[in-house]
Design an enzyme around this catalytic site. Sequence first.
Site, PDB file in Angstrom:
ATOM      1  N   HIS A 510       0.843  -1.208   0.000  1.00 63.96           N
ATOM      2  CA  HIS A 510       0.000   0.000   0.000  1.00 63.96           C
ATOM      3  C   HIS A 510       0.873   1.251   0.000  1.00 63.96           C
ATOM      4  CE1 HIS A 510      -3.379   2.595   1.581  1.00 63.96           C
ATOM      5  NE2 HIS A 510      -2.344   3.219   2.139  1.00 63.96           N
ATOM      6  N   GLU A 511       1.846   1.312   0.912  1.00 64.60           N
ATOM      7  CA  GLU A 511       2.686   2.507   0.989  1.00 64.60           C
ATOM      8  C   GLU A 511       3.548   2.656  -0.258  1.00 64.60           C
ATOM      9  OE1 GLU A 511       1.945   4.588   3.094  1.00 64.60           O
ATOM     10  OE2 GLU A 511       0.856   3.390   4.547  1.00 64.60           O
ATOM     11  N   HIS A 514       1.512   4.185  -2.979  1.00 61.46           N
ATOM     12  CA  HIS A 514       1.297   5.622  -2.837  1.00 61.46           C
ATOM     13  C   HIS A 514       2.289   6.428  -3.684  1.00 61.46           C
ATOM     14  CE1 HIS A 514      -2.019   6.388  -0.245  1.00 61.46           C
ATOM     15  NE2 HIS A 514      -1.532   5.764   0.816  1.00 61.46           N
ATOM     16  N   GLU A 571      -5.943   6.628  -1.427  1.00 65.01           N
ATOM     17  CA  GLU A 571      -5.909   5.479  -0.521  1.00 65.01           C
ATOM     18  C   GLU A 571      -6.497   4.236  -1.183  1.00 65.01           C
ATOM     19  OE1 GLU A 571      -4.325   5.437   2.250  1.00 65.01           O
ATOM     20  OE2 GLU A 571      -3.898   7.583   2.351  1.00 65.01           O
ATOM     21  N   ASP A 575      -4.607   0.772  -1.754  1.00 65.44           N
ATOM     22  CA  ASP A 575      -5.116  -0.517  -1.270  1.00 65.44           C
ATOM     23  C   ASP A 575      -5.126  -1.550  -2.394  1.00 65.44           C
ATOM     24  OD1 ASP A 575      -5.498   0.203   1.370  1.00 65.44           O
ATOM     25  OD2 ASP A 575      -7.626   0.662   1.136  1.00 65.44           O
TER      26      ASP A 575
END
Length: 674
Positions: A510-511, A514, A571, A575
Amino acid sequence: MLAASCGHPTVQPAPAPPPAALSPGRVHLADLDTTCSPCRDFFQYATGGWLARTSIPAAYPAWSSFDELRDRNEAVLLRVLTAAASDTSAPQGSSTRKLGLFYATCMDSVRADADGALPLEPELDRINAIASRADLVAAVARLHRAGVSALFGFRADQDAKQSTQVIAIASQGGLGMPDRDHYTKTDTASVRLRQAYRDHQVRLLELLGEPAAVAQAGARTSLTIETALATASMTRVELRDPNATYHRMTLAELEGLAPAFAWSEYFRTAGPITVSVLNVAQPRFFREVNRLVTEVPLADWRVYLRARLASWAAPWLGSRFDAESFRFRQVLTGVTEQLPRWKRCLARADGSMGHALGQTYVEQTFSPEAKARALAMVDHLKAVLRDRLTSLEWMSDTTRRQALAKLDAFRTKIGYPDVWRDYAGLVIEPGPFLANLRRATEFETARRNATIGGPVDRAEWQMTPPIVNAYYSPTMNEIVFPAGILQPPFFDPGADDALNYGGMGAVIGHEMTHGFDDRGRQYDADGNLRDWWTPEDGARFQARARLVERQFSGYVAVDSTHVNGNLTLGENIADLGGVMIAYQALQHSLAGKPAPPNIDGFTAQQRFFLAWARIWRNKRRPEYAHLLATTDTHSPGRWRANGPVANIPEFARAFGCRNGDPMVRADSVRAQIW
């Protein structure tokens, strides 16, 4: 949207497993709702037993896996703080002595009750003495030094387009309610909230000693000023565009934009701070600041600043102020009890001296072996994302080279900083806690302001080690995972790869994603805000992102309020990418090995997705759910669990889902970016 959810839990609440049953590496069957098909509503299937069994504690607006882990972390931190507070052998001036004294003065509710508003009197006297615009500017600067939100925001941060440098940033601010829309919307709920906020301000002003009629008039005045600031503010969706909030100006240009505000006096009193250039994030907002400073009477500014100061200080001014602060928090979140004082003092200690607190936390909870395993997982996930970027069919080689260079430049921080922050210059003394809180805030504000105009410290952490969270910084181009989140159920050294990749692996993915979401993709490998995409590839990305936005806009957040697909877009993209990257990493880890045995009746692939849903299990009070629907960039937990996997064919295969099932999105609307 998922039109055929299983709805509320139909499963009879199962008792919580005894501690002995909560062994590492297990899917706890009592957490499931097997009356709901995973192909119909996976979140309900994976967490329905937990939902049926779990009540939100009275002092919390919500309860989730994050809260459960934070609660366990706080038990460790409480031991650290109580030991520091009772350690009479700690050297004078040591971080241990300061941390213990900070916590002890915070816990001294008897003194807080006896003092009442006394700790505020020096600052209130200065506010009441405002007799000129110069006095007003000086008062705002003093409040900013102490961390009080007043008129606008000011901070030191990385320059988005010159990422090696720290720049001063002036931004919209000065509000007492969570969002600018709370001041501008005309629906019944917003009108009720504004009335509750005005009543709250009346009571705060009365507690400062103002007669009822004066307090009533003062609250109306303060709300009028805040409404003007809110009306001139950008919305949360608008704020997601980094180019829209970058306006590099010289000090002379800022003075031309808002000449009524004495900027030189502000920087002299706020620091002193040396500023030659700065980013004025919202020029329109500062034109409104200029108008207000010009037209609003000084008497009105005195009321507004008293109200802002009282709001900031109220939780620490004794039971009457604390009760009033809590009363308004109840309106916003629906909580029915105040958090225990030790939890609130613990949070303040972490916020003010978190690196001193975190150092001992790490020694007790995060082994070198756990750090090495987490770092190995990150390296594996990076390799998977590199493979995916290399093979993307919709991206040209021109853009791909830039994307790979950005991924290769990712910096990873795991657990805790290499060098712990020094608190040698911080003064903590016996006496009112508010004085220590102000000194700690001014110490940190001065530390950061001193970096303006200098080079960026790329070793610095923006979170403290005990926090149950993680982040990607686009300007640093780094992914950061504090020790606080590298704990079960997110990361468990005793668990198999399926659970760890479905939990922490997906968080890491997830990070990483980003860096390539709708905002992160606008920054290059060095962290500069720069368009490195070909126009054609940019358009292809936008088309795929629109599928994500439309999918999540179709989900209901609470009652009839839908998820804001634009606000939550970054976000949701993260995800989706995180789950896909982590799943592929799991498959790589299993490749060439004998098929792992089923555990607790589930295949490795099923356990991966169950671990993903488990980390997003949560319950929210209706008031809080409405607040988050307006302010939170994250979707509700149900949709964080269900939304991404409904786009993933591997999920459908793992659970035998078929086309037409609610958890299987049709090819024409299936979102896939990374």
